[in-house]
Design a protein around this motif. Structure first.
Motif, mmCIF file in Angstrom:
data_model
loop_
_atom_site.group_PDB
_atom_site.id
_atom_site.type_symbol
_atom_site.label_atom_id
_atom_site.label_comp_id
_atom_site.label_asym_id
_atom_site.label_seq_id
_atom_site.Cartn_x
_atom_site.Cartn_y
_atom_site.Cartn_z
ATOM 1 N N VAL A 95 11.918 2.784 -2.341
ATOM 2 C CA VAL A 95 12.659 3.270 -1.170
ATOM 3 C C VAL A 95 11.705 3.896 -0.159
ATOM 4 O O VAL A 95 11.821 3.675 1.055
ATOM 5 C CB VAL A 95 13.751 4.271 -1.574
ATOM 6 C CG1 VAL A 95 14.480 4.793 -0.341
ATOM 7 C CG2 VAL A 95 14.742 3.622 -2.530
ATOM 8 N N GLY A 96 10.747 4.670 -0.643
ATOM 9 C CA GLY A 96 9.762 5.265 0.258
ATOM 10 C C GLY A 96 8.941 4.198 0.968
ATOM 11 O O GLY A 96 8.675 4.304 2.174
ATOM 12 N N ALA A 97 8.536 3.166 0.243
ATOM 13 C CA ALA A 97 7.777 2.073 0.849
ATOM 14 C C ALA A 97 8.640 1.306 1.852
ATOM 15 O O ALA A 97 8.150 0.848 2.888
ATOM 16 C CB ALA A 97 7.259 1.132 -0.232
ATOM 17 N N THR A 98 9.937 1.170 1.553
ATOM 18 C CA THR A 98 10.857 0.506 2.473
ATOM 19 C C THR A 98 10.985 1.293 3.765
ATOM 20 O O THR A 98 11.067 0.715 4.860
ATOM 21 C CB THR A 98 12.244 0.348 1.817
ATOM 22 O OG1 THR A 98 12.109 -0.377 0.601
ATOM 23 C CG2 THR A 98 13.205 -0.372 2.741
ATOM 24 N N LEU A 99 10.988 2.617 3.649
ATOM 25 C CA LEU A 99 11.072 3.489 4.816
ATOM 26 C C LEU A 99 9.896 3.251 5.763
ATOM 27 O O LEU A 99 10.035 3.344 6.992
ATOM 28 C CB LEU A 99 11.094 4.957 4.365
ATOM 29 C CG LEU A 99 11.281 6.027 5.431
ATOM 30 C CD1 LEU A 99 12.616 5.872 6.128
ATOM 31 C CD2 LEU A 99 11.152 7.412 4.806
ATOM 32 N N VAL A 100 8.748 2.906 5.217
ATOM 33 C CA VAL A 100 7.567 2.593 6.031
ATOM 34 C C VAL A 100 7.617 1.143 6.507
ATOM 35 O O VAL A 100 7.277 0.831 7.657
ATOM 36 C CB VAL A 100 6.279 2.835 5.210
ATOM 37 C CG1 VAL A 100 5.042 2.447 6.016
ATOM 38 C CG2 VAL A 100 6.192 4.293 4.760
ATOM 39 N N LEU A 114 0.828 -1.208 0.000
ATOM 40 C CA LEU A 114 0.000 0.000 0.000
ATOM 41 C C LEU A 114 0.865 1.263 0.000
ATOM 42 O O LEU A 114 0.537 2.250 -0.671
ATOM 43 C CB LEU A 114 -0.935 -0.008 1.214
ATOM 44 C CG LEU A 114 -1.992 -1.118 1.238
ATOM 45 C CD1 LEU A 114 -2.792 -1.064 2.536
ATOM 46 C CD2 LEU A 114 -2.921 -1.006 0.034
ATOM 47 N N ALA A 115 1.969 1.226 0.745
ATOM 48 C CA ALA A 115 2.867 2.381 0.771
ATOM 49 C C ALA A 115 3.479 2.624 -0.602
ATOM 50 O O ALA A 115 3.623 3.776 -1.037
ATOM 51 C CB ALA A 115 3.967 2.169 1.811
#
Length: 208
Positions: free
Chosen positions: A43-48, A22-23
């Motif tokens: 990378v943004g989804a990994t951060l979440v 979802l992220a």
């Protein structure tokens, strides 16, 4: 080891994957800023995903009093390779994680057989009572299954690099779909495909 509600157990195990998916959907066309850096896509989804996985894994440990070797190793690799992707703002490190973890599992199982010890039986024997021959057959099949998943992930993640890989070009969305749904579905199908092995090598119950 303490038992917990099956629904809660499933939520803690698969919830982080759903959050990652979802992220990614939310951030593949957007960015989030943190510490002066902009993060988006994988990378943004990994951060979440990383902190969510840490929280869910620690919650399982607190509720059950135990974590499997696979859970611990997965957590360590996610934190290390996810952290590298976030630090360098480069998705390739996180995409390598499935390749490395499946290669490690295959190597550990193969090493156990070479040493005359079936570590899969030692870990799962209490939950899935099979004959020694059944465990050996399942372990060999699982080794090749993990090798196949590692190789497939490596091909797919390289295909998302600029220029693709050996003529195959994929988007990050395709790799995320594979990680979120493909790997889970493949694991379920593997054990379904081995249902005959389970029935053929199951240890007799008391009274049989």
């Amino acid at each position: 080891m303490r038992n917990i509600n099956p629904g809660l157990k499933a939520a803690l195990e698969y919830g982080p994957l759903v959050v990652f998916f979802l992220a990614f959907l939310l951030l593949k066309e957007r960015t989030i800023s943190l510490g002066g850096n902009d993060y988006g896509g994988v990378v943004g989804a990994t951060l979440v995903f990383v902190p969510v996985l840490v929280v869910c894994t620690l919650a399982q440990w607190a509720l059950t009093g135990k974590l499997s070797v696979m859970q611990v190793l997965t957590l360590v690799l996610v934190v290390v390779f996810g952290g590298l992707s976030i630090w360098l703002n480069d998705p390739r490190f996180f995409k390598m994680k499935p390749t490395i973890i499946y290669a490690i599992f295959a190597g550990l199982l193969a090493l156990g057989l070479a040493l005359g010890r079936n570590w899969l039986e030692l870990v799962m024997g209490g939950a899935l009572p099979l004959t020694h021959e059944g465990w050996r057959t399942l372990t060999i099949r699982l080794i090749w299954f993990f090798v196949a998943l590692a190789a497939l992930n490596e091909v797919l993640r390289r295909a998302t690099d600029p220029g693709g890989f050996m003529g195959l070009v994929l988007t990050d969305q395709a790799w995320v779909n594979f990680k979120t749904f493909g790997l889970t579905a493949a694991t379920f199908l593997f054990f379904i495909a081995n249902s005959r092995l389970f029935s053929r090598h199951a240890l007799p119950k008391d009274g049989d």
